[in-house]
Design a protein around this motif. Structure first.
Motif, mmCIF file in Angstrom:
data_model
loop_
_atom_site.group_PDB
_atom_site.id
_atom_site.type_symbol
_atom_site.label_atom_id
_atom_site.label_comp_id
_atom_site.label_asym_id
_atom_site.label_seq_id
_atom_site.Cartn_x
_atom_site.Cartn_y
_atom_site.Cartn_z
ATOM 1 N N GLY A 1 0.784 -1.228 0.000
ATOM 2 C CA GLY A 1 0.000 0.000 0.000
ATOM 3 C C GLY A 1 0.818 1.281 0.000
ATOM 4 O O GLY A 1 0.300 2.346 0.328
ATOM 5 N N ALA A 2 2.082 1.198 -0.379
ATOM 6 C CA ALA A 2 2.926 2.393 -0.423
ATOM 7 C C ALA A 2 2.516 3.285 -1.598
ATOM 8 O O ALA A 2 1.992 2.803 -2.596
ATOM 9 N N GLU A 3 2.754 4.581 -1.465
ATOM 10 C CA GLU A 3 2.550 5.498 -2.576
ATOM 11 C C GLU A 3 3.564 5.166 -3.674
ATOM 12 O O GLU A 3 4.690 4.751 -3.366
ATOM 13 N N PRO A 4 3.176 5.342 -4.962
ATOM 14 C CA PRO A 4 4.107 4.994 -6.044
ATOM 15 C C PRO A 4 5.382 5.838 -5.998
ATOM 16 O O PRO A 4 5.312 7.057 -5.908
ATOM 17 N N ALA A 5 6.517 5.171 -6.066
ATOM 18 C CA ALA A 5 7.803 5.872 -6.106
ATOM 19 C C ALA A 5 7.969 6.543 -7.462
ATOM 20 O O ALA A 5 7.406 6.102 -8.462
ATOM 21 N N ALA A 6 8.758 7.618 -7.490
ATOM 22 C CA ALA A 6 8.919 8.414 -8.711
ATOM 23 C C ALA A 6 9.483 7.584 -9.856
ATOM 24 O O ALA A 6 9.159 7.825 -11.021
ATOM 25 N N ASP A 7 10.326 6.602 -9.560
ATOM 26 C CA ASP A 7 10.977 5.839 -10.632
ATOM 27 C C ASP A 7 10.050 4.806 -11.279
ATOM 28 O O ASP A 7 10.484 4.060 -12.151
ATOM 29 N N LEU A 8 8.782 4.761 -10.896
ATOM 30 C CA LEU A 8 7.868 3.788 -11.494
ATOM 31 C C LEU A 8 7.188 4.315 -12.760
ATOM 32 O O LEU A 8 6.592 3.541 -13.504
ATOM 33 N N GLY A 9 7.260 5.621 -13.018
ATOM 34 C CA GLY A 9 6.690 6.159 -14.252
ATOM 35 C C GLY A 9 5.219 5.808 -14.402
ATOM 36 O O GLY A 9 4.438 5.906 -13.451
ATOM 37 N N ASP A 10 4.850 5.350 -15.620
ATOM 38 C CA ASP A 10 3.454 5.012 -15.909
ATOM 39 C C ASP A 10 2.905 3.910 -15.019
ATOM 40 O O ASP A 10 1.688 3.744 -14.900
ATOM 41 N N LEU A 11 3.790 3.148 -14.426
ATOM 42 C CA LEU A 11 3.338 2.026 -13.599
ATOM 43 C C LEU A 11 2.476 2.474 -12.428
ATOM 44 O O LEU A 11 1.747 1.668 -11.854
ATOM 45 N N GLU A 12 2.537 3.762 -12.073
ATOM 46 C CA GLU A 12 1.685 4.249 -10.985
ATOM 47 C C GLU A 12 0.210 4.042 -11.330
ATOM 48 O O GLU A 12 -0.623 3.974 -10.435
ATOM 49 N N ALA A 13 -0.106 3.897 -12.623
ATOM 50 C CA ALA A 13 -1.490 3.653 -13.033
ATOM 51 C C ALA A 13 -2.032 2.356 -12.443
ATOM 52 O O ALA A 13 -3.239 2.177 -12.316
ATOM 53 N N LEU A 14 -1.132 1.441 -12.089
ATOM 54 C CA LEU A 14 -1.563 0.144 -11.548
ATOM 55 C C LEU A 14 -1.891 0.214 -10.059
ATOM 56 O O LEU A 14 -2.352 -0.766 -9.481
ATOM 57 N N GLN A 15 -1.668 1.381 -9.450
ATOM 58 C CA GLN A 15 -1.968 1.492 -8.017
ATOM 59 C C GLN A 15 -3.436 1.162 -7.729
ATOM 60 O O GLN A 15 -3.756 0.575 -6.702
ATOM 61 N N GLY A 16 -4.342 1.554 -8.684
ATOM 62 C CA GLY A 16 -5.761 1.291 -8.494
ATOM 63 C C GLY A 16 -6.085 -0.190 -8.366
ATOM 64 O O GLY A 16 -7.112 -0.563 -7.796
ATOM 65 N N VAL A 17 -5.198 -1.039 -8.910
ATOM 66 C CA VAL A 17 -5.420 -2.484 -8.871
ATOM 67 C C VAL A 17 -5.385 -3.007 -7.422
ATOM 68 O O VAL A 17 -5.987 -4.034 -7.104
ATOM 69 N N THR A 18 -4.721 -2.271 -6.534
ATOM 70 C CA THR A 18 -4.621 -2.744 -5.149
ATOM 71 C C THR A 18 -5.984 -2.809 -4.468
ATOM 72 O O THR A 18 -6.141 -3.484 -3.457
ATOM 73 N N LYS A 19 -6.991 -2.126 -5.060
ATOM 74 C CA LYS A 19 -8.355 -2.211 -4.515
ATOM 75 C C LYS A 19 -9.012 -3.540 -4.868
ATOM 76 O O LYS A 19 -10.101 -3.846 -4.379
ATOM 77 N N PHE A 20 -8.372 -4.288 -5.762
ATOM 78 C CA PHE A 20 -8.916 -5.567 -6.217
ATOM 79 C C PHE A 20 -7.883 -6.658 -5.933
ATOM 80 O O PHE A 20 -7.112 -7.039 -6.823
ATOM 81 N N PRO A 21 -7.851 -7.131 -4.684
ATOM 82 C CA PRO A 21 -6.738 -8.008 -4.264
ATOM 83 C C PRO A 21 -6.490 -9.198 -5.173
ATOM 84 O O PRO A 21 -5.328 -9.576 -5.380
ATOM 85 N N VAL A 22 -7.544 -9.756 -5.769
ATOM 86 C CA VAL A 22 -7.341 -10.938 -6.605
ATOM 87 C C VAL A 22 -6.559 -10.577 -7.861
ATOM 88 O O VAL A 22 -5.896 -11.420 -8.473
ATOM 89 N N ARG A 23 -6.620 -9.291 -8.263
ATOM 90 C CA ARG A 23 -5.935 -8.871 -9.480
ATOM 91 C C ARG A 23 -4.477 -8.455 -9.234
ATOM 92 O O ARG A 23 -3.738 -8.239 -10.194
ATOM 93 N N VAL A 24 -4.094 -8.318 -7.975
ATOM 94 C CA VAL A 24 -2.704 -7.942 -7.681
ATOM 95 C C VAL A 24 -1.755 -9.000 -8.244
ATOM 96 O O VAL A 24 -0.686 -8.681 -8.766
ATOM 97 N N LYS A 25 -2.162 -10.262 -8.193
ATOM 98 C CA LYS A 25 -1.336 -11.344 -8.759
ATOM 99 C C LYS A 25 -1.126 -11.155 -10.256
ATOM 100 O O LYS A 25 -0.070 -11.492 -10.798
ATOM 101 N N CYS A 26 -2.133 -10.623 -10.929
ATOM 102 C CA CYS A 26 -2.011 -10.343 -12.369
ATOM 103 C C CYS A 26 -0.912 -9.307 -12.595
ATOM 104 O O CYS A 26 -0.065 -9.466 -13.484
ATOM 105 N N ALA A 27 -0.944 -8.235 -11.797
ATOM 106 C CA ALA A 27 0.029 -7.152 -11.964
ATOM 107 C C ALA A 27 1.434 -7.591 -11.578
ATOM 108 O O ALA A 27 2.421 -7.132 -12.155
ATOM 109 N N MET A 28 1.539 -8.499 -10.604
ATOM 110 C CA MET A 28 2.847 -8.927 -10.096
ATOM 111 C C MET A 28 3.527 -9.969 -10.980
ATOM 112 O O MET A 28 4.742 -10.163 -10.887
ATOM 113 N N LEU A 29 2.752 -10.665 -11.818
ATOM 114 C CA LEU A 29 3.291 -11.820 -12.540
ATOM 115 C C LEU A 29 4.583 -11.493 -13.303
ATOM 116 O O LEU A 29 5.608 -12.167 -13.120
ATOM 117 N N SER A 30 4.551 -10.469 -14.136
ATOM 118 C CA SER A 30 5.732 -10.178 -14.962
ATOM 119 C C SER A 30 6.923 -9.763 -14.104
ATOM 120 O O SER A 30 8.080 -9.982 -14.485
#
Ligand code: ZN
Length: 147
Positions: free
Chosen positions: A103-132
């Protein structure tokens, strides 16, 4: 998969859709280290080729199948790590994990990846984001372990 009662706008941000429709660094690289992983919960697959030289991710490419979150996360990740030193890449992995899992705020070096922060509201989908990212981590580890 649907998540009734939650705002899907948070899940499917425009940048996520863009990377899903036009994945960056898609393909394979001859002679690269090959790693792959699956997320059986959602059916996502990621196959990744990584070239590491001089402690730097010289080149990276991926192929895969699955949901927009898994594929866009992979696409954005390859853009962010290509050409970076292993130290920078390890920092990004740590920052991405902190955002998605702690649940940390997106670090500056993540760039566009901060868009995935919203996925944390959907715990089952966090695995999708983490896979790669889990696949990438495996790709960074030494291919031979000392005896
Ligand atoms: Zn998925």
């Amino acid at each position: 998969m649907s998540e009734p009662g939650l705002p899907l706008d948070d899940l499917y941000r425009e940048v996520i859709i863009d990377h899903y429709r036009k994945p960056r660094n898609r393909g394979t690289i001859d002679g690269a280290r090959h790693v792959e992983g699956v997320n059986p919960v959602c059916g996502d697959e990621i196959r990744m080729d990584v070239v590491i030289e001089d402690h730097t991710v010289k080149d990276i490419a991926f192929e895969g199948a699955g949901c927009s979150i898994s594929q866009s996360s992979a696409s954005m990740m390859t853009e962010e790590v290509k050409g970076r030193t292993l130290g920078e890449v390890e920092a990004k992995i740590a920052h991405f994990r902190a955002m998605m899992l702690d649940g940390a705020e997106p670090a500056a070096d993540l760039g566009d990846l901060e868009a995935l922060q919203g996925v944390t509201k959907f715990p089952v989908r966090v695995k999708c984001a983490m896979l790669s990212w889990n696949v990438l981590q495996e790709g960074l580890e030494p291919s031979t372990t000392p005896a």
